[in-house]
Scaffold this motif. Sequence first.
Motif, mmCIF file in Angstrom:
data_model
loop_
_atom_site.group_PDB
_atom_site.id
_atom_site.type_symbol
_atom_site.label_atom_id
_atom_site.label_comp_id
_atom_site.label_asym_id
_atom_site.label_seq_id
_atom_site.Cartn_x
_atom_site.Cartn_y
_atom_site.Cartn_z
ATOM 1 N N GLU B 265 0.823 -1.210 0.000
ATOM 2 C CA GLU B 265 0.000 0.000 0.000
ATOM 3 C C GLU B 265 0.855 1.256 0.000
ATOM 4 O OE1 GLU B 265 -3.003 -0.071 2.973
ATOM 5 O OE2 GLU B 265 -4.022 -1.795 2.091
ATOM 6 N N THR B 266 2.002 1.205 0.671
ATOM 7 C CA THR B 266 2.865 2.384 0.685
ATOM 8 C C THR B 266 3.473 2.623 -0.694
ATOM 9 O OG1 THR B 266 3.414 1.769 2.932
ATOM 10 C CG2 THR B 266 4.721 3.502 1.960
ATOM 11 N N VAL B 267 3.954 1.539 -1.313
ATOM 12 C CA VAL B 267 4.590 1.699 -2.614
ATOM 13 C C VAL B 267 3.592 2.223 -3.650
ATOM 14 C CG1 VAL B 267 5.673 0.462 -4.521
ATOM 15 C CG2 VAL B 267 6.352 -0.033 -2.189
ATOM 16 N N PHE B 268 2.351 1.735 -3.601
ATOM 17 C CA PHE B 268 1.372 2.122 -4.624
ATOM 18 C C PHE B 268 0.429 3.222 -4.154
ATOM 19 C CE2 PHE B 268 2.701 -2.066 -5.997
ATOM 20 C CZ PHE B 268 2.890 -1.860 -7.357
ATOM 21 N N GLN B 269 0.744 3.845 -3.018
ATOM 22 C CA GLN B 269 -0.145 4.870 -2.462
ATOM 23 C C GLN B 269 -1.593 4.378 -2.502
ATOM 24 O OE1 GLN B 269 1.235 7.542 -1.095
ATOM 25 N NE2 GLN B 269 -0.659 8.390 -0.378
ATOM 26 N N TRP B 270 -1.803 3.148 -2.053
ATOM 27 C CA TRP B 270 -3.130 2.547 -2.054
ATOM 28 C C TRP B 270 -3.847 2.987 -0.785
ATOM 29 C CZ3 TRP B 270 -5.227 -0.178 -5.950
ATOM 30 C CH2 TRP B 270 -6.410 -0.877 -5.694
ATOM 31 N N PRO B 271 -4.957 3.696 -0.895
ATOM 32 C CA PRO B 271 -5.532 4.311 0.312
ATOM 33 C C PRO B 271 -6.234 3.313 1.236
ATOM 34 C CG PRO B 271 -6.885 4.799 -1.591
ATOM 35 C CD PRO B 271 -5.712 4.014 -2.097
ATOM 36 N N MET B 273 -5.807 0.426 4.793
ATOM 37 C CA MET B 273 -5.484 0.526 6.210
ATOM 38 C C MET B 273 -3.983 0.538 6.469
ATOM 39 S SD MET B 273 -8.225 -1.707 8.213
ATOM 40 C CE MET B 273 -7.502 -3.180 7.556
ATOM 41 N N GLY B 274 -3.223 -0.180 5.625
ATOM 42 C CA GLY B 274 -1.777 -0.211 5.811
ATOM 43 C C GLY B 274 -1.179 1.176 5.661
ATOM 44 N N LEU B 275 -1.639 1.891 4.635
ATOM 45 C CA LEU B 275 -1.153 3.251 4.401
ATOM 46 C C LEU B 275 -1.546 4.151 5.563
ATOM 47 C CD1 LEU B 275 0.316 4.858 2.227
ATOM 48 C CD2 LEU B 275 -1.895 5.535 1.339
ATOM 49 N N LEU B 276 -2.765 3.966 6.034
ATOM 50 C CA LEU B 276 -3.252 4.727 7.187
ATOM 51 C C LEU B 276 -2.300 4.535 8.362
ATOM 52 C CD1 LEU B 276 -5.734 6.327 8.336
ATOM 53 C CD2 LEU B 276 -6.561 4.156 9.189
ATOM 54 N N PHE B 277 -1.892 3.272 8.562
ATOM 55 C CA PHE B 277 -1.020 2.957 9.690
ATOM 56 C C PHE B 277 0.356 3.602 9.518
ATOM 57 C CE2 PHE B 277 2.124 0.084 11.687
ATOM 58 C CZ PHE B 277 1.755 0.295 13.001
ATOM 59 N N ILE B 278 0.932 3.474 8.319
ATOM 60 C CA ILE B 278 2.260 4.042 8.077
ATOM 61 C C ILE B 278 2.245 5.556 8.292
ATOM 62 C CG2 ILE B 278 3.798 4.656 6.162
ATOM 63 C CD1 ILE B 278 4.500 2.063 7.315
ATOM 64 N N GLN B 279 1.195 6.202 7.798
ATOM 65 C CA GLN B 279 1.118 7.649 7.980
ATOM 66 C C GLN B 279 0.952 7.991 9.449
ATOM 67 O OE1 GLN B 279 -1.922 8.196 5.106
ATOM 68 N NE2 GLN B 279 -0.535 9.074 3.603
ATOM 69 N N ALA B 280 0.205 7.156 10.162
ATOM 70 C CA ALA B 280 0.027 7.380 11.597
ATOM 71 C C ALA B 280 1.360 7.263 12.319
ATOM 72 C CB ALA B 280 -0.983 6.391 12.165
ATOM 73 N N VAL B 281 2.191 6.311 11.899
ATOM 74 C CA VAL B 281 3.479 6.126 12.566
ATOM 75 C C VAL B 281 4.350 7.360 12.385
ATOM 76 C CG1 VAL B 281 5.648 4.845 12.523
ATOM 77 C CG2 VAL B 281 3.489 3.623 12.446
ATOM 78 N N SER B 282 4.401 7.897 11.151
ATOM 79 C CA SER B 282 5.300 9.031 10.950
ATOM 80 C C SER B 282 4.763 10.296 11.615
ATOM 81 C CB SER B 282 5.598 9.265 9.471
ATOM 82 O OG SER B 282 4.410 9.291 8.749
ATOM 83 N N PHE B 283 3.482 10.328 11.921
ATOM 84 C CA PHE B 283 2.923 11.513 12.583
ATOM 85 C C PHE B 283 2.776 11.303 14.085
ATOM 86 C CE2 PHE B 283 -0.225 14.752 13.592
ATOM 87 C CZ PHE B 283 0.149 15.796 12.760
ATOM 88 N N VAL B 284 3.137 10.097 14.575
ATOM 89 C CA VAL B 284 2.898 9.708 15.973
ATOM 90 C C VAL B 284 1.422 9.880 16.320
ATOM 91 C CG1 VAL B 284 3.898 9.711 18.267
ATOM 92 C CG2 VAL B 284 5.143 10.763 16.421
#
Lengths: 522, 323
Positions: B265-271, B273-284
Amino acid sequence: MRAKLAASLTVAASTLVGMPADAKTLRWASPTDITTLDPYAHTESFTTSMLHHVFDPLVRRGRTLELEPALAMSWKTVKPDTWRFELRRNVKFHNGNPFTADDVVASISRILDPGARARGNLATVVKAEKVDDFTVDIVTNGPYPLLLNDLAGIYILDKEWMEVNGALKPGNIATGVTTAASTNAIGTGPFKVESYKPDAGTTFVVNPDWWDKPQHNLTRIEFKPVKSDATRVAALLSGELDLIAPAPLQDLQRISSSQGFKVIEEPSLRLIMLSLNFRPELKAMPGQKNPLLDVKVRQAMWHAIDLDTIKKRVMRDKSRNTGTLVAPPVPGYAKDNDTPLAYDQSKAKELLAEAGFPNGFKTKLNCPNDRYINDEQTCVAIASMWAKVGIQAELQTESRATYFPRQDRGEFDVSMVGWATLPPMDGFSVLSSLLTEQKDGYGGSNAGKYSNPKIEELTRKAAVELDEARRRDMLAEALKVARDTVAYIPLHQQPVAWAVRDGVEVPQFPDEYVRLWFATVK
Amino acid sequence: MFKVLLSRLGQAALVMLVVSAVSFVMFRYVGDPVATMSRENASVEEKAELRRSLGLDQPLVVQYGRFLTRTLSGDLGISYRNQRPVTELIAERLPATLELVIVATILSLALGIPLGVLCALKPDGVAARLVQALSLVGISTPTFVTGIVLILVFAVSLGWLPSFGRGQVVDLGWWSTGFLTISGLKSFILPGITLALYQLTLIMRLVRAEMIDVLSSDYIRFAKARGLPTRYIHFRLALRNALMPVITVTGLQIGSLIAFAIVTETVFQWPGMGLLFIQAVSFVDIPVMAAYLLFVGLLFVLINTVVDILYAVVDPRLRARSA
């Protein structure tokens, strides 16, 4: 459900087929997304820049970042603490409501609400008062020279719409308060929000009734957040995007050598510097006197850094070396201040010996690895340069998420800081946040506890000086003291690099804002 | 039977409690949301105030207690980054992830089973050897490399397929689907292959091994002796028997596909839950991270509990032992 499906299919079909022939769509991506559509609910610069397409402030930044009239036509100070603004007439909000003084008063009152996350962006304003339908007084808590700078980031909302939709109170991303304004944006700006889907994309369409003469030729903007650098570049090169901002430094070569694409770049306002620990002891040498307290040691550290090599090898010749703490376009900048101490290893060793550290000393060096451009590599280079004059820097790098809280708590000896003087775009922000002691709301980011009586005095004077020339002199003088005493070791000015396909013209700004009302596409 | 069910559910609840505690404690070490949420020139007082309003000035135990009571009442909190309820965010992302996982599963079954059969029937053929070699590559290449190579070849060089996103989606009630538009379907291909690749090789190898095993059993030998047609023996008799473990593994793998779609999901900017999680991690974004881990924990606990119970239903010996 079936009706809804049919309806959305029709919409999908019509967007595919029904484009007018002269439609100019700009599709672009950036790694971050719009946090909220409520301009007072956040303090994030990317979201602020995006919302500027939808809203107008009273005064705005022009092509050269100079302040120019927007919703206000003119202004004057009637008393030292009262500014009178004449408003623009015949301006309409996106919903057709006319723009009047009531909207300004309601908007200012809304951001002055203690619940507003962005309250601090207008910290000195006490109230706004309507004089007549197109005249407003803004009252500050004393003489305040930077009011226009602050107002350039305060967007005006429609009072009537806020009343009807229960959005007179501001939202706040910190406390989780949301209103209708969090997902709806009704402004007076050059574009209207067509759809807003967090993390999936936001679409804007042109506002044909904008009060200003458009300098762009766009009819539509499609924005998509794409976090992965490689994917963003691939999407540009495969023709799915027209603009990516920022473009990753390591891919610039590849993009500019591809047929039909170009890289545009310019130095940004963000300066990268090293913050120093001025406490009695270093974390790396507990129980001993802090060598950094001696100005000769600080000068030696500066002399020992080969900025040209960092520029060439680490920053791929895209940065600009600097000797002062503000970028050239920012008030307070003085050319005489802006020469770094020359790279000179023997001079550095000499200074260290004079200060009583002929064999150098130990310190910690902390850096983020995902915040500034090539931040980690820069620090690796510095650590090895210092090693050559005997300064043993114990380097530790980490993610911004853990780095900045630790920096705030004062856990570092030498650490990297970036400062862009935003949002006010004024040298005063360096004085008030980086160079003053932590009291009276000053010194918010002075993690190393630097302190200098002359700068304290100049900061407090400049804070209330309404004569612009005198104020700038004070800023420049304070920054000269900071340089002479090596309050921070300035390194370089970061580049802003974007990439576009041929035929897209987008002006770049050192504050890294994307201002698409100046963009044209072919 | 009822007793088994009860003890399994009790265990499941215990596991969930541990997951929630572990995920909550972990967040002490991922960073401080105050730093990412403050503006650059925020004063010390402003940051302290923000910390207070987020409840982060309280002791960890108090924070965890609040988190637990809220979660039990179905409230997962509000995302720091999106300022929307976390339950709403997850519900919004779930369709994207589930559709991708469905595509990946179908792909891996549709290709994995025939290829596995091929390798089992003609183990020394050129095709089988080639497939075997390729499967090694498939199982050992990291997902992000596969994804980026696919993007470079099919999106950048050939320009056939989109490099990121879901394309045009259609809303069916709260479910948004990409199955109903051309651009949506095209968008499935690259991330679908990327996500399916590991699964595909796994299934292929499993089918091959099982088939070889079954083909040498007495049952098949007798069938051959009876003179039944080869096709019938291979596909009706042998394959059917070989598929039992494949079905179990596929079921269990769906859980991990959902949980580990993060990289794809990160590689393909697939919107999803995985992407949601990764973005959450970088924003704490603590509420989102906690909810995601709880969700993934729940998913695994549910799947395993169901499997356990099914085993008990199917196998009388298990029933007797635990009763």
